[in-house]
Design a protein around this motif. Structure first.
Motif, mmCIF file in Angstrom:
data_model
loop_
_atom_site.group_PDB
_atom_site.id
_atom_site.type_symbol
_atom_site.label_atom_id
_atom_site.label_comp_id
_atom_site.label_asym_id
_atom_site.label_seq_id
_atom_site.Cartn_x
_atom_site.Cartn_y
_atom_site.Cartn_z
ATOM 1 N N SER A 1 0.832 -1.199 0.000
ATOM 2 C CA SER A 1 0.000 0.000 0.000
ATOM 3 C C SER A 1 0.868 1.251 0.000
ATOM 4 O O SER A 1 1.967 1.250 0.571
ATOM 5 N N LEU A 2 0.390 2.292 -0.651
ATOM 6 C CA LEU A 2 0.970 3.619 -0.512
ATOM 7 C C LEU A 2 0.086 4.387 0.458
ATOM 8 O O LEU A 2 -1.140 4.296 0.383
ATOM 9 N N ILE A 3 0.712 5.111 1.365
ATOM 10 C CA ILE A 3 -0.040 5.875 2.366
ATOM 11 C C ILE A 3 0.304 7.344 2.184
ATOM 12 O O ILE A 3 1.478 7.722 2.160
ATOM 13 N N VAL A 4 -0.725 8.161 2.023
ATOM 14 C CA VAL A 4 -0.525 9.578 1.720
ATOM 15 C C VAL A 4 -0.746 10.408 2.982
ATOM 16 O O VAL A 4 -1.735 10.211 3.704
ATOM 17 N N LEU A 5 0.183 11.338 3.231
ATOM 18 C CA LEU A 5 0.137 12.201 4.412
ATOM 19 C C LEU A 5 0.011 13.661 4.008
ATOM 20 O O LEU A 5 0.515 14.076 2.962
ATOM 21 N N SER A 6 -0.628 14.432 4.873
ATOM 22 C CA SER A 6 -0.687 15.881 4.687
ATOM 23 C C SER A 6 0.658 16.486 5.113
ATOM 24 O O SER A 6 1.491 15.799 5.720
ATOM 25 N N PRO A 7 0.899 17.763 4.820
ATOM 26 C CA PRO A 7 2.152 18.404 5.245
ATOM 27 C C PRO A 7 2.359 18.402 6.758
ATOM 28 O O PRO A 7 3.481 18.609 7.227
ATOM 29 N N LYS A 8 1.282 18.163 7.512
ATOM 30 C CA LYS A 8 1.402 18.108 8.974
ATOM 31 C C LYS A 8 1.440 16.674 9.501
ATOM 32 O O LYS A 8 1.371 16.443 10.703
#
Length: 259
Positions: free
Chosen positions: A167-174
């Motif tokens: 899986s790829l997990i996407v994060l916000s800048p925070k």
């Protein structure tokens, strides 16, 4: 009366069976922690041997790929799929997004991470992406476990290898988890939208919760499969509950007619 007691016993037996099934499965595969923030004080080492805290690295929409570099199975297809979609996504690396590949095998070294970084950068067609935009990291066992638990990425050792999902997990800048992209093949539009939403801090479910309940991770096939046993158990469980309810209703009607 005995029949009702027997039905109640079956009812609770199936409840326990389903609860135990869920408990076993939740520690292997992907459990979405959308909207939660990962611990940014964790430290990892890049392919040049420099140690960084995640708070120093995550300052823009970030794609995290949890792998181990000597994986004989699904990690190579995952990173190949990631390379292909990075080539096609219509966003600026280093400005609109970045990628972190993190090994969850604490025995792997920065030198090995460097080797994998070179291999995947050599396959990239776009020339506007630098090694600083796609870092390959290693870490100690404590930091790795804290990160993977926060991401909901559960794996287990199997001899010298690991059983795990892709899986790829996407994060916000925070550092907030905003999207999961499961599998090894990714559509550029899906990744682009995931990164745009991450820049706005929007957490978007990957899959309908009903579908998520119906499918479970198969470590041998490295894929999600229809969970027949869980669905069959649920149907039996619901049927028993319905039968029990019908008996109660009929019993009440009978008592009223008797009176």
């Amino acid at each position: 009366m005995r029949n009702i007691i027997y039905i109640i016993a079956l009812f609770f037996s199936f409840s326990l069976l389903l609860a135990n099934t869920d408990k076993t499965e939740e520690k292997l595969g992907i459990e979405e922690h959308l909207g939660k923030t990962i611990p940014l004080d964790l430290s990892f080492t890049n392919s040049d041997g420099k140690k960084y805290k995640l708070s120093e690295l995550i300052d823009k929409p970030t794609i995290i790929a949890c792998v181990y570099y000597e994986c004989p199975g699904i990690c190579s297809p995952l990173l190949t799929g990631l390379s292909e979609v990075v080539d096609k996504v219509e966003l600026n690396p280093g400005e609109d997004f970045q990628v972190l590949t993190v090994s969850f095998n604490h025995r792997e070294s920065p030198e090995l991470a460097k080797k994998w970084q070179k291999n995947h950068f050599s396959s990239l067609k776009r020339k506007d992406m630098s090694p600083n935009d796609w870092k390959f990291m290693v870490g100690d066992s404590v930091s790795i476990r804290a990160l993977t638990d926060a991401l909901g990425f559960y794996y287990k050792e199997d001899g010298k290898d690991f059983i795990h999902a892709a899986s790829l997990i996407v994060l916000s800048p925070k550092g907030k988890i905003t999207r999961y992209l499961t599998g090894t093949q990714f559509l550029p539009f899906d990744v682009k939208m995931a990164l745009i939403e991450a820049s706005e801090g929007k957490a978007t479910p990957t899959i309908n919760k009903i579908l998520e309940y119906c499918f479970s991770y198969d470590p041998e096939g490295n894929k999600y499969v229809f969970n027949f046993n869980k669905i069959a158990g649920t149907i039996i469980f619901a049927s028993i509950g319905l039968f029990f309810a019908v008996l109660l209703i009929k019993g009440r009607k009978k008592n009223k007619n008797t009176k």
